[in-house]
Design a protein around this motif. Structure first.
Motif, PDB file in Angstrom:
ATOM      1  N   ALA A  47       6.465  14.178  93.284  1.00  0.00           N
ATOM      2  CA  ALA A  47       6.707  15.618  93.142  1.00  0.00           C
ATOM      3  C   ALA A  47       7.827  16.063  94.088  1.00  0.00           C
ATOM      4  O   ALA A  47       8.728  16.808  93.699  1.00  0.00           O
ATOM      5  N   LEU A  50      11.317  14.581  92.939  1.00  0.00           N
ATOM      6  CA  LEU A  50      11.916  15.334  91.832  1.00  0.00           C
ATOM      7  C   LEU A  50      12.429  16.689  92.311  1.00  0.00           C
ATOM      8  O   LEU A  50      13.480  17.161  91.861  1.00  0.00           O
ATOM      9  N   ASP A  51      11.686  17.316  93.228  1.00  0.00           N
ATOM     10  CA  ASP A  51      12.130  18.594  93.786  1.00  0.00           C
ATOM     11  C   ASP A  51      13.450  18.416  94.532  1.00  0.00           C
ATOM     12  O   ASP A  51      14.360  19.248  94.418  1.00  0.00           O
ATOM     13  N   GLU A  54      16.343  18.084  92.034  1.00  0.00           N
ATOM     14  CA  GLU A  54      16.762  19.378  91.484  1.00  0.00           C
ATOM     15  C   GLU A  54      17.634  20.154  92.470  1.00  0.00           C
ATOM     16  O   GLU A  54      18.678  20.700  92.108  1.00  0.00           O
ATOM     17  N   SER A  62      16.456  22.641  85.618  1.00  0.00           N
ATOM     18  CA  SER A  62      15.204  21.920  85.463  1.00  0.00           C
ATOM     19  C   SER A  62      15.451  20.439  85.227  1.00  0.00           C
ATOM     20  O   SER A  62      16.284  20.050  84.412  1.00  0.00           O
ATOM     21  N   ILE A  63      14.702  19.596  85.924  1.00  0.00           N
ATOM     22  CA  ILE A  63      14.818  18.158  85.769  1.00  0.00           C
ATOM     23  C   ILE A  63      14.437  17.727  84.351  1.00  0.00           C
ATOM     24  O   ILE A  63      14.883  16.686  83.854  1.00  0.00           O
ATOM     25  N   VAL A  64      13.635  18.547  83.689  1.00  0.00           N
ATOM     26  CA  VAL A  64      13.185  18.230  82.331  1.00  0.00           C
ATOM     27  C   VAL A  64      14.369  18.084  81.377  1.00  0.00           C
ATOM     28  O   VAL A  64      14.328  17.287  80.424  1.00  0.00           O
ATOM     29  N   ILE A  79       1.649  15.789  86.953  1.00  0.00           N
ATOM     30  CA  ILE A  79       3.031  16.177  87.242  1.00  0.00           C
ATOM     31  C   ILE A  79       3.833  16.301  85.953  1.00  0.00           C
ATOM     32  O   ILE A  79       4.591  17.259  85.758  1.00  0.00           O
ATOM     33  N   ALA A  80       3.666  15.326  85.051  1.00  0.00           N
ATOM     34  CA  ALA A  80       4.380  15.362  83.773  1.00  0.00           C
ATOM     35  C   ALA A  80       4.031  16.617  82.982  1.00  0.00           C
ATOM     36  O   ALA A  80       4.908  17.285  82.417  1.00  0.00           O
ATOM     37  N   LEU A  83       5.689  19.696  84.565  1.00  0.00           N
ATOM     38  CA  LEU A  83       7.106  19.792  84.200  1.00  0.00           C
ATOM     39  C   LEU A  83       7.256  20.309  82.779  1.00  0.00           C
ATOM     40  O   LEU A  83       8.087  21.177  82.495  1.00  0.00           O
ATOM     41  N   THR A  89       9.750  22.160  90.000  1.00  0.00           N
ATOM     42  CA  THR A  89       9.320  21.028  90.821  1.00  0.00           C
ATOM     43  C   THR A  89       8.789  21.498  92.175  1.00  0.00           C
ATOM     44  O   THR A  89       7.896  20.878  92.747  1.00  0.00           O
ATOM     45  N   ILE A  92       5.187  22.425  91.655  1.00  0.00           N
ATOM     46  CA  ILE A  92       4.339  21.244  91.525  1.00  0.00           C
ATOM     47  C   ILE A  92       4.123  20.584  92.886  1.00  0.00           C
ATOM     48  O   ILE A  92       3.010  20.183  93.230  1.00  0.00           O
TER      49      ILE A  92
END
Length: 264
Positions: A47, A50-51, A54, A62-64, A79-80, A83, A89, A92
């Motif tokens: 988490a 990924l933050d 970003e 957004s990382i998505v 987490i998935a 997102l 992130t 999360i």
């Protein structure tokens, strides 16, 4: 979550009797998969990672947007789902940093500590270490009434069905053959993938007994890879996977495990 329906069929009873027809995928486009392992409270690492991505590299976007499919097991599944539900992130990460203690409270120091906290805690120590209701309350606050099919990215979330002894992968409707899971509550999917034996009570729902997806796919890389290859006309060399684990701890089978059978 619905009650127990003893007439529910095996998940595998709906398996295709033919080869899945792959959807077209542009030859010049990479298929990007994010895979997140299980690991309980240690999910704070992926988490936070990924933050950091970003904030440092994509300027708050957004990382998505950078992945075509996300797969995650247990804490990685949570987490998935976060997102895919549109959570940032940072939000999360804060679930683990600020609220993680509600789900994974510190265990008593050894057997004496358990005795000191009373018979009820002693019984829970030998059955389930954590309170699943605390997890569900946090998931309800996080996902509300969102349905799995509203995810902002394709998802494959592994769980296990203890009633029939089968794998159970929740899949968003990113292929015409995937019709079973679109209306499942995200809260249910998250609870099902995270129902780790000895840690949380299994989830009894709709005739199934859901257990942690980590029983067979704690690292869900192959879940995502197989889904991409079966659903889309993409070559294997055009698939890139970012796999995030939750620990650098190396598992070693020492003498105590060999002689005492303690492999946990």
């Amino acid at each position: 979550m619905s009650g127990n329906n003893l007439t529910s069929p095996r998940r595998s009873s709906g398996a295709l009797k033919r080869k899945r027809i792959p959807l077209p995928w542009p030859e010049d486009r990479i298929f990007r998969i994010l895979s997140i392992d299980g690991g309980g409270i240690r999910g704070v690492f992926p988490a936070a990672f990924l933050d950091g991505l970003e904030k440092r590299h994509i300027r708050g976007r957004s990382i998505v947007e950078y992945f075509d499919l996300i797969t995650g097991t247990s804490t990685g599944g949570i987490i998935a789902l976060g997102l895919a539900a549109g959570l940032g992130t940072n939000e999360i990460r804060n679930l683990y940093v600020k609220r993680g203690g509600e789900i994974f409270p510190p265990l008593p120091e050894g057997f004496i500590g358990v005795i000191g906290n009373g018979l009820r805690n002693l019984r829970q120590y030998f059955r389930y270490r954590y309170d699943r209701d605390a997890l569900i309350r946090l998931l309800v606050r996080t996902f509300g009434d969102r349905e799995f099919g509203t995810a902002q990215v394709r998802l494959c979330i592994p769980s296990t069905d203890g009633r029939y002894g089968e794998t159970y992968i929740f899949k968003t409707p990113h292929h015409p053959d995937y019709t079973k899971d679109a209306h499942e509550p995200m809260t249910k999917v998250a609870t099902a993938t995270a129902a780790a034996p000895t840690f949380f009570r299994p989830l009894e729902d709709d005739g199934y007994t859901f257990l942690d997806g980590g029983i067979y796919a704690n690292d869900p890389i192959m879940v995502g890879l197989v889904d991409a290859l079966s659903c889309f006309s993409v070559r294997r060399d055009r698939i890139h996977i970012l796999s995030l684990g939750c620990s650098t701890h190396r598992y070693v089978v020492d003498d105590s495990k060999m002689e005492g059978g303690k492999f946990a």
